[in-house]
Write an enzyme that holds these catalytic residues in place. Sequence first.
Site, PDB file in Angstrom:
ATOM      1  CB  CYS A   1      -0.356  27.347 -25.168  1.00 52.25           C
ATOM      2  SG  CYS A   1      -1.639  28.670 -24.612  1.00 52.25           S
TER       3      CYS A   1
ATOM      4  CB  SER B   1      -5.629  29.739 -23.888  1.00 49.05           C
ATOM      5  OG  SER B   1      -7.079  29.927 -23.882  1.00 49.05           O
ATOM      6  CG  ASP B   2      -6.826  23.082 -23.858  1.00 48.51           C
ATOM      7  OD1 ASP B   2      -8.042  23.121 -24.392  1.00 48.51           O
ATOM      8  OD2 ASP B   2      -6.240  22.003 -24.200  1.00 48.51           O
ATOM      9  CD1 TRP B   3     -13.253  25.860 -24.373  1.00 51.30           C
ATOM     10  CD2 TRP B   3     -11.330  25.866 -25.452  1.00 51.30           C
ATOM     11  NE1 TRP B   3     -13.622  26.249 -25.614  1.00 51.30           N
ATOM     12  CE2 TRP B   3     -12.485  26.371 -26.188  1.00 51.30           C
ATOM     13  CE3 TRP B   3     -10.077  26.112 -26.264  1.00 51.30           C
ATOM     14  CZ2 TRP B   3     -12.223  26.710 -27.515  1.00 51.30           C
ATOM     15  CZ3 TRP B   3      -9.824  26.385 -27.437  1.00 51.30           C
ATOM     16  CH2 TRP B   3     -10.985  26.729 -28.229  1.00 51.30           C
TER      17      TRP B   3
ATOM     18  CB  ALA C   1      -4.947  26.433 -20.643  1.00 51.73           C
TER      19      ALA C   1
END
Length: 751
Positions: free
Chosen positions: A231, A264-266, A268
């Site tokens: 995401c 999650s994106d880093w 996020a």
Amino acid sequence: MRFLLTATSLYYILAASASPTPLVHESKRGLDLNAVNANWAAAYSKAKAALTKYNLTEKVALTTGAGWQVEGCVGNIPAIPSQNFPGICLQDAPSGVRLATEVSSFPSGINTVATFNRDLMYQRAVAMGAEFKGKGIGVALSPMMNIFRAPAAGRAFEGSSEPYLTGVASALTVQGIQSQGVQATAKHWLNNEQEHFRDYSSSNVDDRTQHEVYAYPFIQSIVAGAASVMCSYNRVDNKYACSNPELLNGLLKSDIGFKGYVMSDWWANHATSDALAGLDMTMPGNKVYGNAPDSYFGPELIAAVQNGTVPQSRVDDMALRILAGWYLLGQDKGFPAPNIWSWDFNDPRNKHVDVQADHKKIIRQIGAASTVLLKNKKALPFKKPRSLALIGSDAAVNPAGPNACPDRGCNNGTLAQGWGSGTVEYPYLVDPLSAITARAKQDGTVVSSSLSDTDLAAAAATAKGKDAAIVFITADSGEGYITVEGNQGDRNDLFAWHGGDDLVKAVAAVNRNTIVVVHATGPILMEAWIENPNVSAVLWAGVPGQEAGNAITDVLYGATNPSGRLPFTIAKQRSDYPADILYTSTEEIPQINYTEGLLIDYRWFDAKKIAPRFEFGFGLSYTKFDYSALAVWPYASKGGPRLTTDPTLFENIATVTFILCNKGPLEGTEIPQLYLEFPKSANSPPQLLKGFEAVSLKKGETRVVKFDLTRQDLSIWNTNAQRWVIPSGSFGVSVGASSRDKRLKGTLVLW
Ligand SMILES: *[C@@H]1O[C@H](CO)[C@@H](O)[C@H](O)[C@H]1NC(C)=O
Ligand SMILES: *[C@@H]1O[C@H](CO)[C@@H](O)[C@H](O)[C@H]1NC(C)=O
Ligand SMILES: *[C@@H]1O[C@H](CO)[C@@H](O)[C@H](O)[C@H]1NC(C)=O
Ligand SMILES: *[C@@H]1O[C@H](CO)[C@@H](O)[C@H](O)[C@H]1NC(C)=O
Ligand SMILES: *[C@@H]1O[C@H](CO)[C@@H](O)[C@H](O)[C@H]1NC(C)=O
């Protein structure tokens, strides 16, 4: 039924003929949701059995990254010794293994789509998958499939084009990576189409456009079996993508039926409660950028289960999805341990395992096959020129070295990657100057060069009197955490960098055979010189990776007959494009409204009757192809509305065939493209790409080319029914060499 027999018998008669090369062109294709569902079912039962022995702490451990720079990969799920679980290493990215040594720098995603070649898309991913596996990386953070909405978008080069082409490329990339036992990650879910404000802006997209354009490549990737989805940083409809139950639990897991896990994106992940929205794994594990040893998951998730704010069943499901992804790829059986140390290549934990094999061959092949010949007034291929001038800093490697700038965050020397996390360390970089010089020796051609972009007098002096002058110009972009020459990820404009237009004009003023090579992360505006009669040839070469110089040399000299096609429109002016980057905003949450709806790229130019400079799908060859005998074969009923989870949505229900002949003087590859005009009732854009093939033919050779159309290819998203529906009425079918170069037309009527 009559049609079915006719179509298939024609096909089998031709396919079974005694000819040494098959008379029917076939390539890597097809998605089978039933088969993918069966693989997931097997993986789920293994994961369920294993998890009966995990306690809450161990289940939460599967969901929580180790933290930033704690272990060797950019993301790490730590080992759970009590369960003999070895942990999982997650690593960038879309063009090869990032932050590692002895790896290959593959052509970027934008070059991959520019090949319009399914086999090359797949083979590139197979080679990349092998490199990830050789480094002990269980999860490749690739492919990236955000749509090419605004031409200046910083990260568009990592993967994308319009939905159909992006969908095919993404699905084949997933299949190729996963063929090597490595989990692929479909990213970034969703609507992360620009870098400015990406950490807090909201992308607002209507439901039909969301399904038909932005979610579309994710659907294809999930039906291809992608183990994970990432995401994105941005908000969608004013809720963070990783905290968004409509987007995660709703659209992704329920409506599309995604069975793997969402990471999650880093950084996020914004709260422990994101688990309730459908987030399964937090990356890199800690709360915000930096290496504080905190996390929204880990002990806080355990506490949330203990006080009842997150149900135990949710953590069970998170762990199940993650472990199922691991079993799906057979990583329980002898997967190598990670042997990289991203943070210091000299650290003894970086074992320098050489995973490059012979991948430079496919890199060079894709580099050449993705080069788009835009203009050619009998200038190419070269026929033993006596003298050549090479002009511009892009002709040679940065004197400071190809890896001088971290994450390729500068545009110095020949441009073969954009910048940001979608990059790799070059093992070497072949520049045009050295490759052309080596090739020129065979003909006794004298090569001279002027490598300054701004010394126009030197450029003119070098170009004057030469048989041909090649001017190398660039336009770069990347991820917003690095600003290069004032461009914060997204490009500020669509012009060539470093005064490239002036450089071309200075050379064209003195040389009637001026050839322009564009190394760029997307389209550039060319109006300053494109009609200059002294500009005899123009090539868009994208960002092709480590073999850049050899790839362009292959095309210039005709060792490869160009077959790249534009995966975007090149406009005459920036304002002709349907969408642009939102660069400034006074809103607390900048609103990025996708008001162009379905009309991205060529669809807008078609609908608004705007003449492009070069249309989507355009590209020249050194030979000529003849199209004939279009036939349209519907062979199944369209049936009623379908959910995305219905396997019959991905079945073929019609076939379009035609005959392609190479009528020109040379062997070559043609890229026939199929566009459909939907029935009026559909309210769709004027035409939509729904098929392409890369067909290689010897001089004089003829082949039957076959396009299969699935139910989904013929469907639109009905927002009332929340189903895919094939609209009533007849479809216009056209086959041709670009979105505007139509060669054959027909009609498709389904019953
Ligand atoms: C879970 O299992 C681990 C490993 O056996 C053990 O150290 C830990 O105490 C257990 N946790 C709980 C809450 O039972
Ligand atoms: C439950 O625990 C979580 C995590 O520690 C905490 O954020 C939340 O406020 C707690 N809720 C209640 C109702 O105690
Ligand atoms: C890149 O080029 C700029 C402008 O010439 C120069 O200032 C900079 O030092 C160069 N950086 C590297 C790493 O080559
Ligand atoms: C083309 O090149 C010739 C010199 O070779 C020059 O005389 C002429 O002005 C150039 N034309 C243009 C349009 O620049
Ligand atoms: C986006 O749309 C919303 C709702 O229609 C509107 O309030 C907002 O001003 C628009 N934002 C921009 C930047 O156009």
